[in-house]
Scaffold this motif. Structure first.
Motif, PDB file in Angstrom:
ATOM      1  N   PRO A  53       0.826  -1.208   0.000  1.00 52.07           N
ATOM      2  CA  PRO A  53       0.000   0.000   0.000  1.00 52.07           C
ATOM      3  C   PRO A  53       0.864   1.263   0.000  1.00 52.07           C
ATOM      4  O   PRO A  53       1.815   1.384   0.764  1.00 52.07           O
ATOM      5  CB  PRO A  53      -0.787  -0.116   1.309  1.00 52.07           C
ATOM      6  CG  PRO A  53      -0.787  -1.567   1.637  1.00 52.07           C
ATOM      7  CD  PRO A  53       0.545  -2.069   1.159  1.00 52.07           C
ATOM      8  N   ARG A  54       0.504   2.197  -0.866  1.00 52.33           N
ATOM      9  CA  ARG A  54       1.256   3.445  -1.012  1.00 52.33           C
ATOM     10  C   ARG A  54       0.419   4.378  -1.880  1.00 52.33           C
ATOM     11  O   ARG A  54      -0.594   3.954  -2.443  1.00 52.33           O
ATOM     12  CB  ARG A  54       2.622   3.187  -1.640  1.00 52.33           C
ATOM     13  CG  ARG A  54       2.566   2.561  -3.038  1.00 52.33           C
ATOM     14  CD  ARG A  54       3.919   2.033  -3.443  1.00 52.33           C
ATOM     15  NE  ARG A  54       3.988   1.667  -4.861  1.00 52.33           N
ATOM     16  CZ  ARG A  54       3.522   0.522  -5.353  1.00 52.33           C
ATOM     17  NH1 ARG A  54       2.934  -0.370  -4.556  1.00 52.33           N
ATOM     18  NH2 ARG A  54       3.640   0.255  -6.660  1.00 52.33           N
ATOM     19  N   PRO A  55       0.784   5.652  -1.992  1.00 54.54           N
ATOM     20  CA  PRO A  55      -0.055   6.600  -2.721  1.00 54.54           C
ATOM     21  C   PRO A  55      -0.439   6.178  -4.135  1.00 54.54           C
ATOM     22  O   PRO A  55      -1.577   6.385  -4.557  1.00 54.54           O
ATOM     23  CB  PRO A  55       0.807   7.876  -2.723  1.00 54.54           C
ATOM     24  CG  PRO A  55       1.570   7.789  -1.434  1.00 54.54           C
ATOM     25  CD  PRO A  55       1.904   6.320  -1.290  1.00 54.54           C
ATOM     26  N   HIS A  56       0.512   5.585  -4.883  1.00 53.46           N
ATOM     27  CA  HIS A  56       0.159   5.203  -6.251  1.00 53.46           C
ATOM     28  C   HIS A  56      -0.936   4.137  -6.264  1.00 53.46           C
ATOM     29  O   HIS A  56      -1.881   4.224  -7.061  1.00 53.46           O
ATOM     30  CB  HIS A  56       1.378   4.684  -7.016  1.00 53.46           C
ATOM     31  CG  HIS A  56       1.030   4.121  -8.361  1.00 53.46           C
ATOM     32  ND1 HIS A  56       0.504   4.892  -9.367  1.00 53.46           N
ATOM     33  CD2 HIS A  56       1.070   2.852  -8.852  1.00 53.46           C
ATOM     34  CE1 HIS A  56       0.262   4.138 -10.414  1.00 53.46           C
ATOM     35  NE2 HIS A  56       0.595   2.898 -10.130  1.00 53.46           N
ATOM     36  N   LEU A  57      -0.847   3.160  -5.396  1.00 57.58           N
ATOM     37  CA  LEU A  57      -1.866   2.117  -5.367  1.00 57.58           C
ATOM     38  C   LEU A  57      -3.214   2.698  -4.964  1.00 57.58           C
ATOM     39  O   LEU A  57      -4.254   2.317  -5.504  1.00 57.58           O
ATOM     40  CB  LEU A  57      -1.440   1.007  -4.403  1.00 57.58           C
ATOM     41  CG  LEU A  57      -2.088  -0.366  -4.608  1.00 57.58           C
ATOM     42  CD1 LEU A  57      -1.735  -0.938  -5.972  1.00 57.58           C
ATOM     43  CD2 LEU A  57      -1.658  -1.321  -3.510  1.00 57.58           C
ATOM     44  N   TRP A  58      -3.205   3.626  -4.035  1.00 57.43           N
ATOM     45  CA  TRP A  58      -4.458   4.259  -3.635  1.00 57.43           C
ATOM     46  C   TRP A  58      -5.042   5.090  -4.777  1.00 57.43           C
ATOM     47  O   TRP A  58      -6.261   5.137  -4.953  1.00 57.43           O
ATOM     48  CB  TRP A  58      -4.219   5.130  -2.402  1.00 57.43           C
ATOM     49  CG  TRP A  58      -3.746   4.357  -1.210  1.00 57.43           C
ATOM     50  CD1 TRP A  58      -4.061   3.058  -0.885  1.00 57.43           C
ATOM     51  CD2 TRP A  58      -2.836   4.798  -0.203  1.00 57.43           C
ATOM     52  NE1 TRP A  58      -3.401   2.684   0.266  1.00 57.43           N
ATOM     53  CE2 TRP A  58      -2.648   3.718   0.715  1.00 57.43           C
ATOM     54  CE3 TRP A  58      -2.167   6.001   0.031  1.00 57.43           C
ATOM     55  CZ2 TRP A  58      -1.826   3.816   1.825  1.00 57.43           C
ATOM     56  CZ3 TRP A  58      -1.343   6.112   1.137  1.00 57.43           C
ATOM     57  CH2 TRP A  58      -1.181   5.030   2.025  1.00 57.43           C
ATOM     58  N   SER A  59      -4.186   5.712  -5.565  1.00 59.05           N
ATOM     59  CA  SER A  59      -4.691   6.481  -6.709  1.00 59.05           C
ATOM     60  C   SER A  59      -5.329   5.572  -7.750  1.00 59.05           C
ATOM     61  O   SER A  59      -6.308   5.953  -8.406  1.00 59.05           O
ATOM     62  CB  SER A  59      -3.565   7.317  -7.336  1.00 59.05           C
ATOM     63  OG  SER A  59      -2.637   6.510  -8.034  1.00 59.05           O
ATOM     64  N   MET A  60      -4.789   4.355  -7.892  1.00 54.31           N
ATOM     65  CA  MET A  60      -5.409   3.386  -8.794  1.00 54.31           C
ATOM     66  C   MET A  60      -6.787   2.987  -8.276  1.00 54.31           C
ATOM     67  O   MET A  60      -7.753   2.881  -9.050  1.00 54.31           O
ATOM     68  CB  MET A  60      -4.506   2.161  -8.943  1.00 54.31           C
ATOM     69  CG  MET A  60      -3.170   2.440  -9.613  1.00 54.31           C
ATOM     70  SD  MET A  60      -2.119   0.968  -9.771  1.00 54.31           S
ATOM     71  CE  MET A  60      -2.941   0.116 -11.127  1.00 54.31           C
ATOM     72  N   ALA A  61      -6.894   2.770  -6.969  1.00 52.78           N
ATOM     73  CA  ALA A  61      -8.192   2.453  -6.374  1.00 52.78           C
ATOM     74  C   ALA A  61      -9.170   3.605  -6.581  1.00 52.78           C
ATOM     75  O   ALA A  61     -10.360   3.385  -6.877  1.00 52.78           O
ATOM     76  CB  ALA A  61      -8.026   2.150  -4.896  1.00 52.78           C
ATOM     77  N   ASP A  62      -8.687   4.832  -6.429  1.00 52.08           N
ATOM     78  CA  ASP A  62      -9.546   6.002  -6.642  1.00 52.08           C
ATOM     79  C   ASP A  62     -10.099   6.011  -8.060  1.00 52.08           C
ATOM     80  O   ASP A  62     -11.278   6.341  -8.273  1.00 52.08           O
ATOM     81  CB  ASP A  62      -8.758   7.284  -6.400  1.00 52.08           C
ATOM     82  CG  ASP A  62      -8.392   7.516  -4.946  1.00 52.08           C
ATOM     83  OD1 ASP A  62      -8.901   6.778  -4.071  1.00 52.08           O
ATOM     84  OD2 ASP A  62      -7.587   8.435  -4.680  1.00 52.08           O
ATOM     85  N   ARG A  63      -9.262   5.675  -9.020  1.00 46.59           N
ATOM     86  CA  ARG A  63      -9.716   5.693 -10.414  1.00 46.59           C
ATOM     87  C   ARG A  63     -10.807   4.657 -10.649  1.00 46.59           C
ATOM     88  O   ARG A  63     -11.769   4.922 -11.383  1.00 46.59           O
ATOM     89  CB  ARG A  63      -8.524   5.453 -11.351  1.00 46.59           C
ATOM     90  CG  ARG A  63      -8.898   5.493 -12.816  1.00 46.59           C
ATOM     91  CD  ARG A  63      -7.691   5.604 -13.699  1.00 46.59           C
ATOM     92  NE  ARG A  63      -8.040   5.516 -15.110  1.00 46.59           N
ATOM     93  CZ  ARG A  63      -7.182   5.662 -16.113  1.00 46.59           C
ATOM     94  NH1 ARG A  63      -5.910   5.935 -15.852  1.00 46.59           N
ATOM     95  NH2 ARG A  63      -7.580   5.552 -17.373  1.00 46.59           N
ATOM     96  N   ILE A  64     -10.689   3.502 -10.036  1.00 49.16           N
ATOM     97  CA  ILE A  64     -11.751   2.493 -10.160  1.00 49.16           C
ATOM     98  C   ILE A  64     -13.026   3.007  -9.510  1.00 49.16           C
ATOM     99  O   ILE A  64     -14.128   2.864 -10.060  1.00 49.16           O
ATOM    100  CB  ILE A  64     -11.309   1.165  -9.524  1.00 49.16           C
ATOM    101  CG1 ILE A  64     -10.081   0.602 -10.253  1.00 49.16           C
ATOM    102  CG2 ILE A  64     -12.447   0.140  -9.566  1.00 49.16           C
ATOM    103  CD1 ILE A  64      -9.461  -0.607  -9.568  1.00 49.16           C
ATOM    104  N   ALA A  65     -12.890   3.609  -8.327  1.00 46.65           N
ATOM    105  CA  ALA A  65     -14.066   4.140  -7.628  1.00 46.65           C
ATOM    106  C   ALA A  65     -14.746   5.237  -8.445  1.00 46.65           C
ATOM    107  O   ALA A  65     -15.983   5.350  -8.443  1.00 46.65           O
ATOM    108  CB  ALA A  65     -13.667   4.663  -6.259  1.00 46.65           C
ATOM    109  N   GLU A  66     -13.957   6.052  -9.132  1.00 44.28           N
ATOM    110  CA  GLU A  66     -14.519   7.115  -9.961  1.00 44.28           C
ATOM    111  C   GLU A  66     -15.408   6.566 -11.069  1.00 44.28           C
ATOM    112  O   GLU A  66     -16.288   7.270 -11.578  1.00 44.28           O
ATOM    113  CB  GLU A  66     -13.387   7.961 -10.558  1.00 44.28           C
ATOM    114  CG  GLU A  66     -12.688   8.836  -9.542  1.00 44.28           C
ATOM    115  CD  GLU A  66     -11.414   9.468 -10.080  1.00 44.28           C
ATOM    116  OE1 GLU A  66     -11.031   9.139 -11.231  1.00 44.28           O
ATOM    117  OE2 GLU A  66     -10.798  10.249  -9.348  1.00 44.28           O
TER     118      GLU A  66
END
Length: 251
Positions: free
Chosen positions: A43-56
């Protein structure tokens, strides 16, 4: 794109508490769930940003820290950009963590993640989707085979060791899988040689699993991870198209 909200959450498991990242559309309506498995760097910022994109795109997304038995993330200090010069030192620390996560332990945890999602007010009733990167692709395939009644779609990108000679190789669960699968292999990946690619393809075909397995030309292992030197824009964009199409077909 839909505005989203992300938060740190704790997930009770048989062996303790897994720290995780949950992100969902800000309207709070129940959405189909997507379980995202990390790569080796965790877990790190890039992985969280990928999750954000899926959520979007309209989903509730959970990213668990699969090494939680060793402590909360981050267990290893990572640079902002992971280049080849730092990889040997990082994997000296990460290797034992990866080896400690057996298939049995990982799938016990998967049950906890799926149970937690089923109880979340942000998750719609019904099955979930799973996707994973690097070692997470293996966990994605294992989860689809271990919990066929809960997983409707599963994907994996630049994964390795998906169809080995080991007795716990994920491809041996093919006959249990009811989900639609999509797996994208990195070209020339030492962890997923042609022999394993053929073995996986043959097992899924023989079991009648709806699937597509593709090799991304000239894409190195780790091609989706923009905070590493392995990133390849073409392969990453292709990954997003394939993943979001799979989710759209499923939900």
């Amino acid at each position: 794109m839909t505005a989203v909200q992300g938060n740190a959450v704790d997930i009770p498991t048989v062996d303790g508490t897994a720290d995780a990242y949950l992100v969902h559309p800000v309207d709070g309506r129940p959405r189909p769930a997507v379980l995202v498995y990390q790569d080796a760097f965790g877990p790190r910022p890039h992985l969280w940003s990928m999750a954000d994109r899926i959520a979007e795109a309209g989903y509730t997304v959970l990213v668990p820290h699969v090494f939680y038995r060793h402590g909360r993330a981050p267990l290893v200090e990572l640079p902002d950009f992971i280049d080849p010069s730092v990889r040997p030192d990082l994997f000296e620390k990460l290797g034992p963590l990866i080896q400690s996560l057996t298939s049995e332990l990982a799938m016990r945890d998967a049950g906890a993640y799926l149970h937690w999602l089923a109880d979340s007010p942000f998750v719609a009733d019904g099955p979930v989707a799973v996707t994973g990167y690097c070692m997470g692709a293996r966990l994605s395939l294992l989860t689809a085979g271990t919990y066929p009644d809960r997983v409707a779609a599963a994907a994996g990108f630049h994964g390795g060791w998906l169809a080995t000679d080991a007795p716990d190789s994920p491809h041996l669960l093919a006959e249990r899988i009811t989900a639609e699968l999509y797996f994208a292999h990195a070209d020339g990946d030492s962890g997923m040689p042609e022999e394993q690619m053929r073995r996986l393809e043959d097992a899924l075909t023989a079991a009648g699993v709806r699937h597509r397995c593709e090799v991304y030309p000239q894409a190195p292992h780790g091609f989706t991870q923009a905070d590493t030197a392995a990133y390849q824009k073409e392969g990453d964009e292709r990954h997003w198209t394939a993943l979001l199409d799979l989710l759209d077909r499923t939900f």
